[in-house]
Design a protein around this motif. Sequence first.
Motif, PDB file in Angstrom:
ATOM      1  N   MET A   1       0.809  -1.214   0.000  1.00  0.00           N
ATOM      2  CA  MET A   1       0.000   0.000   0.000  1.00  0.00           C
ATOM      3  C   MET A   1       0.842   1.263   0.000  1.00  0.00           C
ATOM      4  O   MET A   1       0.369   2.338  -0.388  1.00  0.00           O
ATOM      5  CB  MET A   1      -0.927   0.004   1.218  1.00  0.00           C
ATOM      6  CG  MET A   1      -2.033  -1.029   1.164  1.00  0.00           C
ATOM      7  SD  MET A   1      -3.211  -0.884   2.525  1.00  0.00           S
ATOM      8  CE  MET A   1      -4.017   0.666   2.104  1.00  0.00           C
ATOM      9  N   ALA A   2       2.092   1.162   0.435  1.00  0.00           N
ATOM     10  CA  ALA A   2       2.963   2.341   0.453  1.00  0.00           C
ATOM     11  C   ALA A   2       3.473   2.711  -0.933  1.00  0.00           C
ATOM     12  O   ALA A   2       4.000   3.812  -1.122  1.00  0.00           O
ATOM     13  CB  ALA A   2       4.151   2.093   1.384  1.00  0.00           C
ATOM     14  N   ILE A   3       3.313   1.818  -1.906  1.00  0.00           N
ATOM     15  CA  ILE A   3       3.786   2.085  -3.268  1.00  0.00           C
ATOM     16  C   ILE A   3       2.660   2.766  -4.049  1.00  0.00           C
ATOM     17  O   ILE A   3       1.548   2.234  -4.102  1.00  0.00           O
ATOM     18  CB  ILE A   3       4.199   0.787  -3.971  1.00  0.00           C
ATOM     19  CG1 ILE A   3       5.257   0.058  -3.148  1.00  0.00           C
ATOM     20  CG2 ILE A   3       4.714   1.075  -5.377  1.00  0.00           C
ATOM     21  CD1 ILE A   3       5.626  -1.311  -3.708  1.00  0.00           C
ATOM     22  N   PRO A   4       2.890   3.916  -4.674  1.00  0.00           N
ATOM     23  CA  PRO A   4       1.841   4.566  -5.479  1.00  0.00           C
ATOM     24  C   PRO A   4       1.385   3.638  -6.609  1.00  0.00           C
ATOM     25  O   PRO A   4       2.206   3.056  -7.325  1.00  0.00           O
ATOM     26  CB  PRO A   4       2.533   5.816  -6.024  1.00  0.00           C
ATOM     27  CG  PRO A   4       3.650   6.073  -5.071  1.00  0.00           C
ATOM     28  CD  PRO A   4       4.111   4.735  -4.595  1.00  0.00           C
ATOM     29  N   SER A   5       0.092   3.507  -6.760  1.00  0.00           N
ATOM     30  CA  SER A   5      -0.444   2.545  -7.719  1.00  0.00           C
ATOM     31  C   SER A   5      -0.068   2.888  -9.157  1.00  0.00           C
ATOM     32  O   SER A   5       0.265   1.997  -9.951  1.00  0.00           O
ATOM     33  CB  SER A   5      -1.973   2.473  -7.579  1.00  0.00           C
ATOM     34  OG  SER A   5      -2.554   3.750  -7.772  1.00  0.00           O
ATOM     35  N   ILE A   6      -0.109   4.161  -9.508  1.00  0.00           N
ATOM     36  CA  ILE A   6       0.218   4.558 -10.885  1.00  0.00           C
ATOM     37  C   ILE A   6       1.677   4.255 -11.188  1.00  0.00           C
ATOM     38  O   ILE A   6       2.014   3.721 -12.263  1.00  0.00           O
ATOM     39  CB  ILE A   6      -0.074   6.053 -11.097  1.00  0.00           C
ATOM     40  CG1 ILE A   6      -1.585   6.311 -11.074  1.00  0.00           C
ATOM     41  CG2 ILE A   6       0.507   6.525 -12.419  1.00  0.00           C
ATOM     42  CD1 ILE A   6      -2.322   5.732 -12.257  1.00  0.00           C
ATOM     43  N   LEU A   7       2.579   4.566 -10.243  1.00  0.00           N
ATOM     44  CA  LEU A   7       4.002   4.301 -10.479  1.00  0.00           C
ATOM     45  C   LEU A   7       4.269   2.802 -10.584  1.00  0.00           C
ATOM     46  O   LEU A   7       5.080   2.367 -11.415  1.00  0.00           O
ATOM     47  CB  LEU A   7       4.833   4.908  -9.346  1.00  0.00           C
ATOM     48  CG  LEU A   7       4.817   6.435  -9.246  1.00  0.00           C
ATOM     49  CD1 LEU A   7       5.711   6.896  -8.106  1.00  0.00           C
ATOM     50  CD2 LEU A   7       5.258   7.062 -10.562  1.00  0.00           C
TER      51      LEU A   7
ATOM     52  N   PRO B   1      -2.155  -3.223  -6.444  1.00  0.00           N
ATOM     53  CA  PRO B   1      -2.391  -2.248  -5.357  1.00  0.00           C
ATOM     54  C   PRO B   1      -3.775  -2.367  -4.714  1.00  0.00           C
ATOM     55  O   PRO B   1      -3.981  -1.832  -3.613  1.00  0.00           O
ATOM     56  CB  PRO B   1      -2.245  -0.890  -6.073  1.00  0.00           C
ATOM     57  CG  PRO B   1      -1.488  -1.178  -7.322  1.00  0.00           C
ATOM     58  CD  PRO B   1      -1.902  -2.549  -7.728  1.00  0.00           C
ATOM     59  N   GLU B   2      -4.723  -3.039  -5.385  1.00  0.00           N
ATOM     60  CA  GLU B   2      -6.070  -3.168  -4.815  1.00  0.00           C
ATOM     61  C   GLU B   2      -6.182  -4.348  -3.852  1.00  0.00           C
ATOM     62  O   GLU B   2      -7.114  -4.391  -3.034  1.00  0.00           O
ATOM     63  CB  GLU B   2      -7.096  -3.337  -5.936  1.00  0.00           C
ATOM     64  CG  GLU B   2      -7.163  -2.188  -6.928  1.00  0.00           C
ATOM     65  CD  GLU B   2      -7.713  -0.920  -6.308  1.00  0.00           C
ATOM     66  OE1 GLU B   2      -8.289  -0.992  -5.211  1.00  0.00           O
ATOM     67  OE2 GLU B   2      -7.562   0.151  -6.918  1.00  0.00           O
TER      68      GLU B   2
ATOM     69  N   ARG C   1      -6.324  -3.566   0.012  1.00  0.00           N
ATOM     70  CA  ARG C   1      -7.578  -2.962   0.475  1.00  0.00           C
ATOM     71  C   ARG C   1      -8.622  -4.031   0.750  1.00  0.00           C
ATOM     72  O   ARG C   1      -9.323  -3.981   1.769  1.00  0.00           O
ATOM     73  CB  ARG C   1      -8.078  -1.960  -0.558  1.00  0.00           C
ATOM     74  CG  ARG C   1      -7.134  -0.780  -0.774  1.00  0.00           C
ATOM     75  CD  ARG C   1      -7.656   0.180  -1.840  1.00  0.00           C
ATOM     76  NE  ARG C   1      -6.799   1.344  -1.973  1.00  0.00           N
ATOM     77  CZ  ARG C   1      -5.731   1.405  -2.740  1.00  0.00           C
ATOM     78  NH1 ARG C   1      -5.384   0.358  -3.455  1.00  0.00           N
ATOM     79  NH2 ARG C   1      -5.006   2.510  -2.812  1.00  0.00           N
TER      80      ARG C   1
ATOM     81  N   SER D   1     -12.452   2.212 -10.099  1.00  0.00           N
ATOM     82  CA  SER D   1     -11.087   2.719 -10.003  1.00  0.00           C
ATOM     83  C   SER D   1     -10.196   2.133 -11.085  1.00  0.00           C
ATOM     84  O   SER D   1      -9.363   2.838 -11.669  1.00  0.00           O
ATOM     85  CB  SER D   1     -10.518   2.395  -8.621  1.00  0.00           C
ATOM     86  OG  SER D   1      -9.163   2.779  -8.525  1.00  0.00           O
TER      87      SER D   1
ATOM     88  N   VAL E   1      -7.934   4.106 -13.829  1.00  0.00           N
ATOM     89  CA  VAL E   1      -6.482   3.919 -13.893  1.00  0.00           C
ATOM     90  C   VAL E   1      -6.064   3.431 -15.280  1.00  0.00           C
ATOM     91  O   VAL E   1      -5.047   3.887 -15.825  1.00  0.00           O
ATOM     92  CB  VAL E   1      -6.022   2.931 -12.807  1.00  0.00           C
ATOM     93  CG1 VAL E   1      -4.544   2.603 -12.972  1.00  0.00           C
ATOM     94  CG2 VAL E   1      -6.264   3.513 -11.423  1.00  0.00           C
TER      95      VAL E   1
END
Length: 279
Positions: A119-125, A148-149, A152, A206, A210
Amino acid sequence: MSTLAAMLRGMRRYPTVAVGGVLIAIIALAALLAPWIAGDPLGFEPVNRLKPPSAEFWLGTDSLGRDVYARLVHGARISLFVGLAVAVMAVAAGGLAGLLAGYFPRVDAVLMRVMDGVMAIPSILLAIALVALLGASVKVVIVAIAIPEIPRVCRLVRSVVLSVRNLPYVEAARSNGTRVVRLLWRHILPSTVAPVIVQATYICASAILVEAGLSFLGAGTPPEFPTWGNMIASNRMFLMLAPWTVFAPGLCLAIVVLAVNLLGDGLRDRLDPRISRSL
């Protein structure tokens, strides 16, 4: 008649479910029938470039003379498929991880730290990095958006499992010698279905956004696939001359995301007993 009356009563009680479901059904039907109701999305004729909407080209043409309507309808297939696939993958992986983390404390200590790191990694990057590493394709985009999902969904399922694992009916099943797999499947997993379904709709919306963003940046699906994101990207320089080339895919993207969110809100109201009773 009684079935129809029940459906009408349900639509009056939960209008957001009805509106979102109808919009999604229309768009999904158009996407499935794209080869028959839309023309060739890849064929281009430079002589017809940037033509305004007309009887021949319902939504006009783009900078290469391609039919915007044909590309719009075919692009719906990619967007809906990516959204649905990401939701299924995230729910499957995150649900399993959440069940294990919520029921086994030792697994929880390790698994949730891994989820916190993801979760600490930006999803787009993360998506751009995976696409750059593995190449642009629909499968890579789905995996890149789904990763990244997963945390959650995992945290949601874990919280539900923690709240029900010590309830009397679960304790009774455990004292009767029920195996762990059967206990999780029959007694704990059903409690997670309602919140996970609602979360899946938000993940789908989402993922569609994206995917459009990645395609706009040129890091999504290959250019030969018509998607709403690369339609906007390829025609953004002609916004003043041919605004229909940008507004049409942008409006469709907004409608689809709105429909999915309406469906998610309606399902939340329908599946939450407290909200359902108040309605």
